[in-house]
Design an enzyme around this catalytic site. Structure first.
Site, short mmCIF file in Angstrom:
data_model
loop_
_atom_site.label_atom_id
_atom_site.label_comp_id
_atom_site.label_asym_id
_atom_site.label_seq_id
_atom_site.Cartn_x
_atom_site.Cartn_y
_atom_site.Cartn_z
N SER A 209 1.13 -4.46 1.04
CA SER A 209 0.15 -3.74 1.86
C SER A 209 0.85 -2.93 2.93
O SER A 209 2.07 -2.99 3.09
CB SER A 209 -0.81 -4.73 2.51
OG SER A 209 -0.18 -5.33 3.63
N LYS A 210 0.05 -2.23 3.66
CA LYS A 210 0.46 -1.42 4.79
C LYS A 210 1.43 -2.18 5.71
O LYS A 210 2.38 -1.62 6.24
CB LYS A 210 -0.84 -1.05 5.53
CG LYS A 210 -0.76 -0.11 6.67
CD LYS A 210 -0.53 1.31 6.19
CE LYS A 210 0.38 2.05 7.14
NZ LYS A 210 1.76 2.09 6.74
N ARG A 211 1.16 -3.46 5.89
CA ARG A 211 1.99 -4.25 6.81
C ARG A 211 3.43 -4.38 6.32
O ARG A 211 4.34 -4.65 7.08
CB ARG A 211 1.38 -5.65 6.99
CG ARG A 211 0.55 -5.76 8.26
CD ARG A 211 -0.24 -7.05 8.25
NE ARG A 211 -1.32 -6.97 7.26
CZ ARG A 211 -1.65 -7.94 6.42
NH1 ARG A 211 -0.99 -9.06 6.42
NH2 ARG A 211 -2.64 -7.77 5.57
#
Ligand code: GLU
Length: 439
Positions: A209-211
């Site tokens: 994900s983005k993280r």
């Protein structure tokens, strides 16, 4: 006559295109092109709040950038509402669906699809045979009480309308597939083949994900990734050509792509590998294209200067070689080539220049380099080696102060090549300036 292969990409526009989604598009595209079939595009834009024209644009731009050309017109799901409702009516009339006032709120009835009451098995092209027991297959809503069709209805009806033969999509839709198959059968349409792609995961095995870092196509584009490199990397994320090839052109990928080589295990995104891949694709560019890309990046970085000599610029790029994995690497790591006002890295100065005896060595090196008949890498290399031998010093003691003096940093391309590219005048004046500054 066999039916021609027809695949599709069916994104729900949200304003960003996740690499997992675009990888599904790439696999659909590769498979269709490999088979000489068609690759269609359907925009699942029924969530009007998220599917803004801008969000749709982002999808189209990302596909365009990656060269994912689609056949025929784009089908916008929102235009198919009448057809979805018509099929719902038909399912009602054949007893495959029923109306229900969910929760008994009196707000109106929704249409519920009636599961057939049998186990459903299908052969997934990636995951093999999958079965779900009748008792785990519950009836589900296909038209909400406000009259709007639900994802499952639109998705299946549109795939029928478009004549899709192979549904290639993310793992997260496996559970839906049992519902979808029951719907195809109830509607009396041929069931397409399904291939569910493994998740893209981070180093901990969790969905990427983005993280975890850059997760959207636009971010890679902004970073300066080449579309051919992102395409190649994503193609290999869950598939391999069956030999040890890694750096592949689009045509090579098309020629090699088959669904039976798609892995079912999750694929880990490795940014280092991605950067390496980009470097490999960069190397394949013509020197002109590579220079143009680096120049553009330096302009954006505010590091470009029109006085930079084109031949010098190209020589620097050449000297940096594989150290340039992204166009921005030149400006990020080698800006010192292009300005006399380069910063000195504090730690390198302390460790290399202010070390006992280092400035004396630098003075000697200045004299040596000044006296070289030819200012080539081979000549400076030989001169420094001779100096090391004569004085009994290690090469490290000679090389490090010189590098910091001419570049301000302890890391960079091979020192002797770097000196040759910079040329005698630049090198000597940089050493003199360093001496007067730190001595
Ligand atoms: N719009 C759905 C998604 O993006 C489509 C899934 C499918 O390919 O069938 O997840």
């Amino acid at each position: 006559m066999t039916t021609p292969i027809r695949t599709r990409f069916a994104p729900s526009p949200t304003g960003n295109v996740h690499i997992g989604n675009i990888r599904a598009a790439i696999y659909n595209w590769l498979f269709a092109r490999h088979e000489g079939g068609e690759f269609l595009l359907r925009i699942e834009d029924t969530d009007l709040e998220r599917s803004t024209p801008q969000a749709v644009r982002t999808v189209l731009d990302s596909m365009d950038w990656l060269g994912l050309d689609h056949d025929g017109e784009v089908l916008y799901q929102s235009t198919q509402r009448e057809k979805h409702l018509e099929i719902a009516e038909r399912l009602l009339s054949t007893g495959h669906a029923y109306k229900q006032d969910k929760g008994g709120t009196g707000k109106g009835e929704c249409v519920v699809f009636r599961m057939p009451g049998k186990d459903i098995t299908y052969h997934d092209e990636v995951k093999g045979d999958l079965t779900k027991k009748a008792e785990d297959l519950k009836d589900f809503v296909i038209v909400r009480s406000d009259g709007s069709p639900v994802f499952h209805l639109g998705n299946v009806v549109d795939d029928i309308t478009m004549g899709v033969t192979h549904v290639i999509r993310g793992d997260d839709h496996v559970e839906n597939t049992f519902k979808h198959i029951a719907m195809y059968e109830a509607i009396g349409a041929p069931v397409p083949k399904f291939a569910h792609l493994p998740m893209i995961v981070n180093a901990q095995g969790k969905p990427y994900s983005k993280r975890d870092g850059d997760a959207y196509v636009g971010e890679f584009r902004e970073k300066g990734f080449l579309p051919s490199a992102l395409f190649n990397s994503l193609a290999l994320l869950g598939w391999s050509p069956g030999d040890d090839r890694e750096v592949m052109t689009r045509d090579e990928l098309v020629a090699a792509f088959t669904l039976d080589r798609v892995r079912s295990a999750p694929s880990q995104l490795d940014m280092t590998k991605l950067l390496w891949m980009n470097g490999q694709h960069l190397k394949a560019l013509s020197p002109e294209d590579c220079a143009a890309g680096c120049r553009e990046a330096m302009q954006r970085q505010g590091l470009w200067n029109d006085a930079i000599d084109p031949a010098y610029f190209r020589a620097v790029i050449d000297c940096m070689g594989e150290r340039i994995r992204l166009f921005t690497d030149l400006g990020d790591n080698a800006a010192f080539f292009f300005t006399e006002d380069y910063p000195y890295d504090e730690k390198s100065v302390r460790k290399r220049l202010l070390k006992e005896g280092a400035l004396d060595i630098l003075r000697e090196e200045l004299a040596l380099l000044e006296a070289l008949p030819d200012f080539t890498a081979a000549a400076s290399d030989a001169a420094l080696h001779a100096f090391a031998e004569k004085t009994g010093r290690g090469m490290g003691d000679l090389v490090h102060p010189l590098r910091v003096a001419v570049s301000g940093t302890g890391v960079g391309p091979g020192l002797f090549e770097m000196l040759e590219v910079m040329g005698r005048d630049r090198v000597l004046s940089r050493i003199r300036r360093t001496l007067s500054r730190f001595a």
